[in-house]
Design a protein around this motif. Structure first.
Motif, PDB file in Angstrom:
ATOM      1  N   ASN A  61      -4.988   3.750 -11.973  1.00 13.20           N
ATOM      2  CA  ASN A  61      -4.556   3.154 -10.964  1.00 13.20           C
ATOM      3  C   ASN A  61      -3.599   1.718 -11.640  1.00 13.20           C
ATOM      4  O   ASN A  61      -3.086   2.669 -12.412  1.00 13.20           O
ATOM      5  CB  ASN A  61      -6.059   2.203 -10.656  1.00 13.20           C
ATOM      6  CG  ASN A  61      -6.791   1.590 -11.588  1.00 13.20           C
ATOM      7  OD1 ASN A  61      -5.956   1.806 -12.826  1.00 13.20           O
ATOM      8  ND2 ASN A  61      -8.456   2.328 -11.611  1.00 13.20           N
ATOM      9  N   PHE A  75     -10.315   7.712  -1.990  1.00  8.08           N
ATOM     10  CA  PHE A  75     -10.088   6.619  -2.334  1.00  8.08           C
ATOM     11  C   PHE A  75     -10.980   6.282  -0.618  1.00  8.08           C
ATOM     12  O   PHE A  75     -11.213   5.019  -0.835  1.00  8.08           O
ATOM     13  CB  PHE A  75      -8.290   6.866  -1.737  1.00  8.08           C
ATOM     14  CG  PHE A  75      -8.079   4.646  -0.891  1.00  8.08           C
ATOM     15  CD1 PHE A  75      -7.990   4.301  -2.121  1.00  8.08           C
ATOM     16  CD2 PHE A  75      -7.814   4.451  -0.343  1.00  8.08           C
ATOM     17  CE1 PHE A  75      -7.187   3.423  -2.592  1.00  8.08           C
ATOM     18  CE2 PHE A  75      -8.162   3.156   0.025  1.00  8.08           C
ATOM     19  CZ  PHE A  75      -6.818   2.152  -1.530  1.00  8.08           C
ATOM     20  N   LEU A 127     -10.014  -2.206  -4.475  1.00  2.00           N
ATOM     21  CA  LEU A 127     -10.143  -1.740  -5.278  1.00  2.00           C
ATOM     22  C   LEU A 127      -8.153  -0.742  -5.010  1.00  2.00           C
ATOM     23  O   LEU A 127      -7.599  -1.563  -3.828  1.00  2.00           O
ATOM     24  CB  LEU A 127     -10.557  -0.823  -4.061  1.00  2.00           C
ATOM     25  CG  LEU A 127     -10.438   1.344  -4.105  1.00  2.00           C
ATOM     26  CD1 LEU A 127     -11.556   1.983  -5.596  1.00  2.00           C
ATOM     27  CD2 LEU A 127     -10.919   2.123  -2.635  1.00  2.00           C
ATOM     28  N   ASN A 128      -8.039   0.241  -6.078  1.00  2.00           N
ATOM     29  CA  ASN A 128      -6.485  -0.147  -6.241  1.00  2.00           C
ATOM     30  C   ASN A 128      -6.511   1.674  -6.779  1.00  2.00           C
ATOM     31  O   ASN A 128      -7.145   1.168  -7.490  1.00  2.00           O
ATOM     32  CB  ASN A 128      -5.845  -1.265  -7.031  1.00  2.00           C
ATOM     33  CG  ASN A 128      -6.373  -1.262  -8.443  1.00  2.00           C
ATOM     34  OD1 ASN A 128      -5.552  -0.573  -9.252  1.00  2.00           O
ATOM     35  ND2 ASN A 128      -7.599  -2.261  -8.477  1.00  2.00           N
ATOM     36  N   TYR A 129      -5.286   2.153  -5.681  1.00  2.00           N
ATOM     37  CA  TYR A 129      -4.827   3.382  -6.461  1.00  2.00           C
ATOM     38  C   TYR A 129      -3.238   3.911  -6.124  1.00  2.00           C
ATOM     39  O   TYR A 129      -2.656   2.726  -5.895  1.00  2.00           O
ATOM     40  CB  TYR A 129      -5.542   4.088  -5.274  1.00  2.00           C
ATOM     41  CG  TYR A 129      -4.790   5.688  -5.341  1.00  2.00           C
ATOM     42  CD1 TYR A 129      -4.814   6.571  -6.716  1.00  2.00           C
ATOM     43  CD2 TYR A 129      -4.195   5.731  -4.644  1.00  2.00           C
ATOM     44  CE1 TYR A 129      -5.240   8.174  -6.598  1.00  2.00           C
ATOM     45  CE2 TYR A 129      -3.376   7.166  -4.947  1.00  2.00           C
ATOM     46  CZ  TYR A 129      -4.016   8.331  -6.414  1.00  2.00           C
ATOM     47  OH  TYR A 129      -3.373   9.909  -5.878  1.00  2.00           O
ATOM     48  N   ILE A 142     -11.330   4.289  -8.586  1.00  4.78           N
ATOM     49  CA  ILE A 142     -10.552   5.326  -8.594  1.00  4.78           C
ATOM     50  C   ILE A 142      -9.203   5.363  -9.810  1.00  4.78           C
ATOM     51  O   ILE A 142      -9.091   4.577  -9.922  1.00  4.78           O
ATOM     52  CB  ILE A 142     -10.385   5.109  -7.079  1.00  4.78           C
ATOM     53  CG1 ILE A 142      -9.059   6.754  -7.322  1.00  4.78           C
ATOM     54  CG2 ILE A 142      -9.039   4.677  -6.866  1.00  4.78           C
ATOM     55  CD1 ILE A 142      -9.122   7.028  -5.641  1.00  4.78           C
ATOM     56  N   PHE A 191      -2.833   1.282  -1.847  1.00  3.95           N
ATOM     57  CA  PHE A 191      -2.508   2.904  -2.248  1.00  3.95           C
ATOM     58  C   PHE A 191      -1.383   2.705  -2.626  1.00  3.95           C
ATOM     59  O   PHE A 191      -1.139   2.471  -1.467  1.00  3.95           O
ATOM     60  CB  PHE A 191      -3.348   2.921  -0.647  1.00  3.95           C
ATOM     61  CG  PHE A 191      -2.792   5.014  -1.491  1.00  3.95           C
ATOM     62  CD1 PHE A 191      -4.859   5.863  -1.271  1.00  3.95           C
ATOM     63  CD2 PHE A 191      -1.967   5.188  -1.299  1.00  3.95           C
ATOM     64  CE1 PHE A 191      -4.542   7.215  -1.429  1.00  3.95           C
ATOM     65  CE2 PHE A 191      -2.126   6.944  -1.676  1.00  3.95           C
ATOM     66  CZ  PHE A 191      -3.176   8.280  -1.289  1.00  3.95           C
ATOM     67  N   ASN A 242      -0.726   6.662  -6.665  1.00  5.15           N
ATOM     68  CA  ASN A 242      -0.493   8.235  -7.009  1.00  5.15           C
ATOM     69  C   ASN A 242       0.357   8.509  -7.496  1.00  5.15           C
ATOM     70  O   ASN A 242       1.430   9.269  -6.970  1.00  5.15           O
ATOM     71  CB  ASN A 242      -0.012   7.582  -4.764  1.00  5.15           C
ATOM     72  CG  ASN A 242      -0.405   9.004  -4.151  1.00  5.15           C
ATOM     73  OD1 ASN A 242      -0.866  10.074  -4.516  1.00  5.15           O
ATOM     74  ND2 ASN A 242       0.804   9.516  -3.086  1.00  5.15           N
TER      75      ASN A 242
END
Lengths: 389, 389, 389, 389
Positions: free
Chosen positions: C359, C346, C126-128, C356, C101, C130
């Motif tokens: 990213n 997330f 998983l990568n987000y 998500i 995140f 912001n």
């Protein structure tokens, strides 16, 4: 070419200017059946009146208003004097069969208004009371929306007419601040407009409860302090008593069940000509602020709740009331234009032999509300309109 | 009484009406040295021109504009034709020594503008280019604040002039949409106003980078689809190519180091005459939106940060530029009034033998920026104004 | 009860606080599959980091961020350090299979972003990124309207992200003002947000032309002048060179034919966090101002022109995106809430094994636009995105 | 670390959530002397209360509120039940010496409030009545401006608290619409807030005149029609009588001579949580709208009239009341934050052994005004506060 029609202007102040401008322009922008001619202007002060006549092109100038009323070559009389002169002038004009274009407020009381309404009815003359805000395109459009049922059952009127021009204690004791000439303060001057709009848009008022306040109870006399005030000084030898309200707040019941408020004040700093109203109904809401008179806000409760919101509609499309006569969408009009709309409607009514609103009869109804407000303030109780006779 | 001065109106469209209204009113509201007389009006269509003359009171009507220029009894020529006629008319007017009141944009190019500026200079005639927004009281007041140093060093101009009147694909291919008659789209029509305001308020522009877009590349020909459009139908037999931009966005460097933007579009739904600008300086910020032209927003960075905020100033006080001639605080004016301010200044300049701004010389500088924008769009690079000769 | 999930916070500044607040609240207001546990916080300064851990309830505190990445008991890493640390941290986190995140902007260049996107793709984590404004309910609702076709063909994006926090020449030369740590000024910090929103709402950008400016070229060094600044004095012994832009204005072409503008500045007095955009399409228009983030303006061009207007929709209905989790209609949320929306999404994405947005891949596309803007400014020409590799 | 302090929550609805969120966050953002611990939560429905306890981390859950009051390990009781329970609970809490944090309105009448104020006074316990709007930073800042004399002599309060959530005739007859549980409608629910703000900012009210209206007199019973309503249907077998007002409009006199208005309605379409007020004084004016609670408008009448205007101040500077605890300028806060401000002040007051406002004594004064309004409506006359005993 349109037939000429002769105008007599009674008064040379702010309103003399606003009305003369209107008659000057009406036939340029509207297809009216008559072309106004500036025949004669009346004013108390000869020098001022002569100068006014010269500037605007009035053929003659006089200090005798009764003579004006009696002239055969006058078709329309424009009454723009102080309020306390209205009754006498309207009665005289009616007697001579003139078409009457009269500034608001109609007069000093329901009693006066009743006499005036009676006189014009008896004489059968066209008569108009200049509550000009009805013919702001945004207001006329609000009326259209309401008549089409877009607001559904109306629950609320919230009217506020706020100004700040007399907040300085040095502002002199002009005719506006004396009961003899004005009867009341913002209740009369501003409240008459608000009440007219409320009765036009929402319906008849049936009862009111009001409280008035006078914040500055003594002011310099116009002869003394006024000069000082104008000169930017604050010294004031002679003082006199303010005999009207500085502010008047009122709650009202409408005959149709709606609940309303009217807040009139000359002590609201920063509000210059803030004639503001909000109307809430079962199907929609409307808000209007005269300082942004080219816009109307409308919320449609019949839309999906997700996407409801107050819409800021610019009332300058050619299809909006009166707007097509002017410029182009987004090119705004101002304070002076609704006067011209009234004049166009007035000339057409004259041609067609039909009445126009608001007129003396509407003015009488406004006075009934304002008289009730005064009585409510004095007696500390709610007053039904049926008590005012 | 003021001396009479004779006006010739060249054009009978929207602008013919706006200018006639101005000359009608200027001597009623301003103390000007001359009283305008409606001498003659020129228009291509005899019936339309005669009707215009009758409505506004022009003494005569003609289809020969050169004859107008040559008349001895014409003092001021008002040029309100399509842009592509401006140069020829200004040159002829200058030749005959007329005072020139010309609509914007000045012409089709920097080259044309240079010839026009040269001609009026040589002839020594009073000349005015009607970028009317300079004389909106709020804009004139913004100029005053800037001149007094209230904004300090200026960092940014953000100008957006947005409209939406040609968004329908059924809108016909009028002269505004053809390179021959208009040279460009909103870049010319709207951008000329924005650039004038920016150079008036911030200073000279030194380089620009711009991208233009045409979203609807073919439109019904005025003869065919136009009628259909006016009739509310969308069928259109003949179509022609749009040869101007529908939108033009530009970034600009000012000579004083400020960074600016200009966004001109006719494809911004809901924006009717949205001439909007923001100016940010070291000491203060200003914003203005012409759809609410009686207001100016000002933020004073020299106040305590706690209490800083954009202040919405209603520019209707008697002490604000031009505002004292009109009504009262909070009683707004509209689109037509800045024209009258320009006419008052024009008549005074004529009397005093002094120049007035903006004029042909200012128009030349505007054209230099717009030509640079066109070049930038074509060549895909930043263009210095010095490249436009 | 939901399964516990362990959070590592990398950074203790403004963003450390905003993210910790988010993880604290997410499981109280949203039905999420995991309950966050504050496992460990990293910061360079031991005293500051320990205090942060104590206040927020982190189980441990460290000055070694690589150790954090290697811990088995950490599930999610929150990267909220300065931008120049992002790449190294994301690569390390990916190596250890952590869910990421990460604060924006993604990094210092398209090159860095490409490496990061590649690393997380390879690691399958998983990568987000912001870009929090996407999850402001009003923005998410705008996206919904656009996806439903309510705007039709989009013609314009007008984005302005304006602030004023470094206008004082006494503001010190922090990491934000140095190329090594920030790469660029508002172009990077603010522009990355605007570009993300534009590509989210309108589509891919294909070419840009930009001009950057640095108004204050030297500033007190943080060690010297900064203290003076904080103490309210203006003396500054040592000064250093500002190596980033103070403002960057850009015009952009979108792949779908729309024309857009991006104006990013830290020199716009009175604008605090003014992330503003306008979108104009054939069927409707939208405007948004983050300083009033609970509202969205929408104009529907498919309504009768008479009644069209920008509607101010309060985006606080339970049916609006994310809004149902909070209070009640008209009870607004603030800056911190969209972070929580992202965290809820997330956690759900983590559970479902789905990606998500935005990213690292989205971040890469943003960097391509910003790198093109830098190149355009340097070379004085329009730059196609395809040139950035 | 701060000393732990134990919280008991009495109620699990909207307010249970808002208060729990507040206690969760207060020690993270403010330096408070105690760290709240979620000890126990009371609710009538076991399943709902247990779920609430699990979500928020309350150590235990109960259906016996008297048991809560008697527990030794409870320091602070948060009373967030329906209004008709407040008196009994406050009396019991006082008996057990608990610090009391109570939702508004205080109770059902001046009589109840008097008993409550007497009880807490006698017990000597810290007590707070949650009229949360006092601690909106913009309102706290307005108070500061007024205390500094920036408004001079105050002439007007104009308060409007408008909502629209029960406008549908299908909205069921909940406890809010019954005299037994709520005593009155918006007069009580909304009017108590407005009156609190008015007495906080302007001063004590001395007399009122009011008119109430009930527009929809019968509604579906919660058991029958409510389910239908929730299911989106409008059928409703059983109906009951609405025994409170749907709207209440009031004019008020303040002891200091100011004239005020209070307009409370649940029938104002489009107004969601529109808690709006305007204050006009001799030196300045203030306006506030809670739907834009991060902003305050201020007009300074001591500036040059040319440059006066309502200033929109964003109340998010670190120097504004409470704002420094949160994010950064322009990064707004929302509905939930003033609760946290109250909790921070409450914990500090508890530590210092000092009172906090508003409290039961303030609540008593609010009830006196509202009881007077009810009496005025019933008797159709102005009622002095001294009549309410």
């Amino acid at each position: 070419m349109a037939k000429k029609i002769n105008i007599a202007m009674l008064g040379t102040g702010f309103m003399g200017k606003a009305h003369s401008n209107g008659w000057l322009k009406v036939a340029k922008f509207f297809d009216v059946p008559y072309e106004p001619v500036f025949k004669v202007v009346f004013g108390r002060n000869k020098a001022v009146t002569d100068a006014f006549a010269a500037r605007w092109g009035y053929e003659s100038s006089t200090q005798d208003w009764k003579e004006v009323m009696a002239r055969d070559d006058v078709d329309i009389v424009c009454i723009v004097t102080t309020t306390n002169m209205h009754k006498e002038m309207v009665l005289e004009a009616a007697k001579h069969g003139k078409a009457i274009f009269c500034e608001k407020p109609i007069g000093l009381s329901y009693q006066e208004a009743s006499e005036m309404a009676e006189a014009v009815k008896k004489a059968g003359v066209l008569n108009y009371l200049n509550h000009n805000y009805r013919r702001v395109p945004a207001v006329a459009y609000a009326k259209k929306l309401i008549d089409e049922g877009k607001l559904g059952t109306i629950y609320h009127w919230r009217g506020a007419y706020l100004q700040d021009w007399i907040m300085s204690p040095d502002f002199p004791l002009t005719w506006h601040l004396q009961k003899e000439t004005a009867n009341a303060g913002p209740l009369w001057d501003l409240g008459s407009h608000s009440v007219d709009l409320a009765q036009f848009l929402v319906g008849d008022i049936s009862a009111v409860t009001a409280i008035n306040k006078t914040f500055i109870t003594e002011r310099p006399l116009p002869g003394s302090g006024a000069a000082a005030f104008a000169a930017g000084k604050s010294e004031s030898s002679g003082k006199g008593k303010v005999t009207v309200d500085d502010a008047s707040f009122m709650v009202a019941e409408f005959a149709n069940g709606a609940l309303g408020s009217f807040e009139n004040s000359r002590f609201s700093g920063g509000r210059k000509n803030y004639n503001n109203f909000e109307i809430y109904g079962s199907k929609g809401s409307i808000t209007f602020n005269n300082e942004r008179m080219n816009e109307l806000q409308f919320l449609n409760r019949e839309e999906d709740p997700d996407i409801q919101g107050f819409k800021d509609i610019m009332i300058t499309e050619s299809t909006h009331p009166y707007a097509g006569a002017w410029w182009a969408p987004g090119h705004i009009i101002g304070y002076e234009h609704p006067f011209i709309h009234a004049m166009a409607d007035f000339l057409n009514a004259l041609k067609d032999g039909k009445p126009i609103n608001p007129n003396m009869e509407d003015g009488k109804k406004i006075m009934q509300v304002l008289d009730a407000a005064l009585k409510s303030n004095e007696e500390g109780r709610k007053v039904a309109l049926s008590e005012i006779k």
